[in-house]
Scaffold this motif. Structure first.
Motif, PDB file in Angstrom:
ATOM      1  N   ILE A 156       0.979  -1.273   0.032  1.00  0.00           N
ATOM      2  CA  ILE A 156       0.067   0.076  -0.104  1.00  0.00           C
ATOM      3  C   ILE A 156       0.967   1.317   0.000  1.00  0.00           C
ATOM      4  O   ILE A 156       2.028   1.219   0.241  1.00  0.00           O
ATOM      5  CB  ILE A 156      -0.718  -0.065   1.339  1.00  0.00           C
ATOM      6  CG1 ILE A 156      -0.009   0.038   2.613  1.00  0.00           C
ATOM      7  CG2 ILE A 156      -1.826  -1.173   1.423  1.00  0.00           C
ATOM      8  CD1 ILE A 156      -0.949   0.220   3.882  1.00  0.00           C
ATOM      9  N   PRO A 157       0.311   2.394  -0.301  1.00  0.00           N
ATOM     10  CA  PRO A 157       1.235   3.341  -0.345  1.00  0.00           C
ATOM     11  C   PRO A 157       1.800   3.810   1.183  1.00  0.00           C
ATOM     12  O   PRO A 157       1.168   3.483   2.054  1.00  0.00           O
ATOM     13  CB  PRO A 157       0.050   4.799  -0.577  1.00  0.00           C
ATOM     14  CG  PRO A 157      -0.912   3.912  -1.495  1.00  0.00           C
ATOM     15  CD  PRO A 157      -0.900   2.772  -0.777  1.00  0.00           C
ATOM     16  N   MET A 158       2.972   4.038   1.162  1.00  0.00           N
ATOM     17  CA  MET A 158       3.758   4.273   2.174  1.00  0.00           C
ATOM     18  C   MET A 158       4.611   5.817   2.456  1.00  0.00           C
ATOM     19  O   MET A 158       5.166   6.223   1.500  1.00  0.00           O
ATOM     20  CB  MET A 158       4.900   3.178   2.434  1.00  0.00           C
ATOM     21  CG  MET A 158       4.273   1.833   2.339  1.00  0.00           C
ATOM     22  SD  MET A 158       5.674   0.529   2.432  1.00  0.00           S
ATOM     23  CE  MET A 158       4.648  -0.931   2.344  1.00  0.00           C
ATOM     24  N   VAL A 159       4.233   6.417   3.583  1.00  0.00           N
ATOM     25  CA  VAL A 159       4.822   7.706   4.009  1.00  0.00           C
ATOM     26  C   VAL A 159       5.930   7.054   4.899  1.00  0.00           C
ATOM     27  O   VAL A 159       5.626   6.963   6.103  1.00  0.00           O
ATOM     28  CB  VAL A 159       3.894   8.573   4.344  1.00  0.00           C
ATOM     29  CG1 VAL A 159       4.471   9.939   4.798  1.00  0.00           C
ATOM     30  CG2 VAL A 159       2.854   8.807   3.336  1.00  0.00           C
ATOM     31  N   ILE A 160       7.131   7.187   4.665  1.00  0.00           N
ATOM     32  CA  ILE A 160       8.362   6.970   5.576  1.00  0.00           C
ATOM     33  C   ILE A 160       8.879   8.339   6.076  1.00  0.00           C
ATOM     34  O   ILE A 160       9.389   9.024   5.430  1.00  0.00           O
ATOM     35  CB  ILE A 160       9.236   5.902   5.034  1.00  0.00           C
ATOM     36  CG1 ILE A 160       8.605   4.796   4.126  1.00  0.00           C
ATOM     37  CG2 ILE A 160      10.315   5.490   5.893  1.00  0.00           C
ATOM     38  CD1 ILE A 160       7.720   3.904   5.408  1.00  0.00           C
ATOM     39  N   MET A 212      13.688   0.805   0.388  1.00  0.00           N
ATOM     40  CA  MET A 212      12.528   1.734  -0.086  1.00  0.00           C
ATOM     41  C   MET A 212      12.445   1.761  -1.927  1.00  0.00           C
ATOM     42  O   MET A 212      11.327   1.576  -2.464  1.00  0.00           O
ATOM     43  CB  MET A 212      12.583   3.122   0.457  1.00  0.00           C
ATOM     44  CG  MET A 212      12.122   3.234   1.809  1.00  0.00           C
ATOM     45  SD  MET A 212      12.133   4.900   2.327  1.00  0.00           S
ATOM     46  CE  MET A 212      13.671   5.368   2.859  1.00  0.00           C
ATOM     47  N   ASP A 213      13.392   1.777  -2.300  1.00  0.00           N
ATOM     48  CA  ASP A 213      13.974   1.397  -3.599  1.00  0.00           C
ATOM     49  C   ASP A 213      13.248   0.334  -4.088  1.00  0.00           C
ATOM     50  O   ASP A 213      12.453   0.249  -5.224  1.00  0.00           O
ATOM     51  CB  ASP A 213      15.160   1.725  -4.187  1.00  0.00           C
ATOM     52  CG  ASP A 213      15.630   3.095  -4.260  1.00  0.00           C
ATOM     53  OD1 ASP A 213      14.912   3.828  -4.553  1.00  0.00           O
ATOM     54  OD2 ASP A 213      17.017   3.135  -4.273  1.00  0.00           O
ATOM     55  N   ALA A 255       4.611  -0.398  -4.877  1.00  0.00           N
ATOM     56  CA  ALA A 255       3.922   0.463  -3.990  1.00  0.00           C
ATOM     57  C   ALA A 255       4.360   1.850  -4.284  1.00  0.00           C
ATOM     58  O   ALA A 255       5.819   2.062  -4.426  1.00  0.00           O
ATOM     59  CB  ALA A 255       3.796   0.076  -2.766  1.00  0.00           C
ATOM     60  N   PRO A 256       3.491   2.788  -4.206  1.00  0.00           N
ATOM     61  CA  PRO A 256       4.171   4.182  -4.052  1.00  0.00           C
ATOM     62  C   PRO A 256       4.755   4.376  -2.588  1.00  0.00           C
ATOM     63  O   PRO A 256       4.052   4.263  -1.597  1.00  0.00           O
ATOM     64  CB  PRO A 256       2.692   5.190  -4.053  1.00  0.00           C
ATOM     65  CG  PRO A 256       1.798   4.289  -4.592  1.00  0.00           C
ATOM     66  CD  PRO A 256       2.105   2.891  -4.104  1.00  0.00           C
ATOM     67  N   GLU A 305       1.217   6.451  -8.871  1.00  0.00           N
ATOM     68  CA  GLU A 305       1.381   4.850  -9.299  1.00  0.00           C
ATOM     69  C   GLU A 305       2.691   4.610  -8.525  1.00  0.00           C
ATOM     70  O   GLU A 305       3.511   5.406  -7.635  1.00  0.00           O
ATOM     71  CB  GLU A 305       2.219   5.214 -10.829  1.00  0.00           C
ATOM     72  CG  GLU A 305       0.852   5.636 -11.714  1.00  0.00           C
ATOM     73  CD  GLU A 305       1.176   5.596 -13.133  1.00  0.00           C
ATOM     74  OE1 GLU A 305       2.661   5.510 -13.350  1.00  0.00           O
ATOM     75  OE2 GLU A 305       0.389   5.653 -14.094  1.00  0.00           O
ATOM     76  N   ASN A 306       2.969   3.472  -8.732  1.00  0.00           N
ATOM     77  CA  ASN A 306       4.271   2.669  -7.897  1.00  0.00           C
ATOM     78  C   ASN A 306       5.475   3.568  -8.260  1.00  0.00           C
ATOM     79  O   ASN A 306       5.642   4.046  -9.433  1.00  0.00           O
ATOM     80  CB  ASN A 306       4.421   1.249  -8.109  1.00  0.00           C
ATOM     81  CG  ASN A 306       3.121   0.561  -7.758  1.00  0.00           C
ATOM     82  OD1 ASN A 306       2.440   1.004  -7.002  1.00  0.00           O
ATOM     83  ND2 ASN A 306       3.105  -0.732  -8.273  1.00  0.00           N
ATOM     84  N   GLY A 307       6.221   3.720  -7.167  1.00  0.00           N
ATOM     85  CA  GLY A 307       7.531   4.512  -7.353  1.00  0.00           C
ATOM     86  C   GLY A 307       7.726   5.041  -6.196  1.00  0.00           C
ATOM     87  O   GLY A 307       7.420   4.917  -4.963  1.00  0.00           O
TER      88      GLY A 307
END
Length: 244
Positions: free
Chosen positions: A75-79, A92-93, A99-100, A233-235
């Motif tokens: 799922i989208p992740m804000v780290i 993360m890469d 996932a975004p 999008e994923n990235g």
């Protein structure tokens, strides 16, 4: 949004409060330690069968962040975790393939602007000595801060690739070398966060400084990023390419 929190320390408590005040739902918090004051469903393992979520926000510790990044979660992740930067960036890469993923060592948009300022002016300051000072509260564990490292990287990448950091001048007995960047760390009281970069030249000093007056700026930043990230999008994303 339905949000999953990774870590339930001081920062994600603020994220939860602001998120719910803005109509978002906290579906759970992932924390390996018992959090008696957590009013949300609490999970101690990434393999525990986590609830569905639109995005996760991670203000935790590298150990827990690594578990999330190596899990099956997509799922989208804000780290926003600091520490072990190179290891986390590599993970993360990899996760960004499925996932975004957004990362910033400081979720303040103001710090992002300061970073851009330094990238612009540092190449113009060849004849100036650089000193960096960061201040935080007495409960902060890591030193120097992840934000200072972020600012230092901006200076080195754009202007001083051969710079050498000096953390303790008490161990030296010599004049300052031109390649040095002095770094000072202060811990005390309840200082939220302050970062200053001094460019010291002949008879003049130029200072670039950011002062955080509340931890809420980081929580608001994380929520604003999450609102953007869920539609990406994923990235791999940072403030430079997210479009905030």
């Amino acid at each position: 949004m339905k949000l999953l929190l990774v870590g339930y320390g001081a920062m994600n408590k603020r994220v939860a409060k602001l998120a719910e005040a803005n109509g978002h739902e906290i579906v759970g918090a992932l924390s390996p330690t018992e959090e008696n004051d957590c009013p949300h469903p609490l999970f101690d393992s990434v393999n525990e069968g986590l609830p569905e979520a639109d995005c996760l926000i991670d203000f935790s510790h590298p150990t827990l962040t690594k578990e999330v990044l190596t899990s099956d979660l997509n799922i989208p992740m804000v780290i926003a975790t600091t520490g072990e930067k190179e290891t986390l960036l590599e993970l993360m890469d990899k996760k960004a393939e499925t996932a975004p993923v957004f990362f910033s060592a400081n979720m303040s948009y103001g710090v992002h602007i300061v970073t851009q300022l330094l990238e612009t002016i540092a190449p113009l300051m060849d004849d100036y000595d650089i000193e960096m000072i960061e201040k935080h509260h007495n409960q902060k564990i890591d030193a120097p801060s992840g934000t200072l490292i972020k600012l230092l990287d901006a200076i080195k990448d754009k202007a001083r690739p051969d710079a050498r950091e000096v953390y303790d001048r008490s161990q030296l007995s010599e004049k300052r070398d031109k390649q040095e960047i002095g770094i000072s760390t202060i811990r005390g009281g309840t200082i939220v966060g302050e970062h200053e970069v001094l460019f010291a030249g002949h008879d003049e000093v130029i200072s670039v400084k950011h002062s955080a007056q509340s931890k809420d700026i980081f929580a608001r930043g994380a929520l604003k990023v999450a609102e953007k990230l869920v539609n990406k999008e994923n990235g791999f994303y940072t403030y430079n390419n997210l479009g905030v």
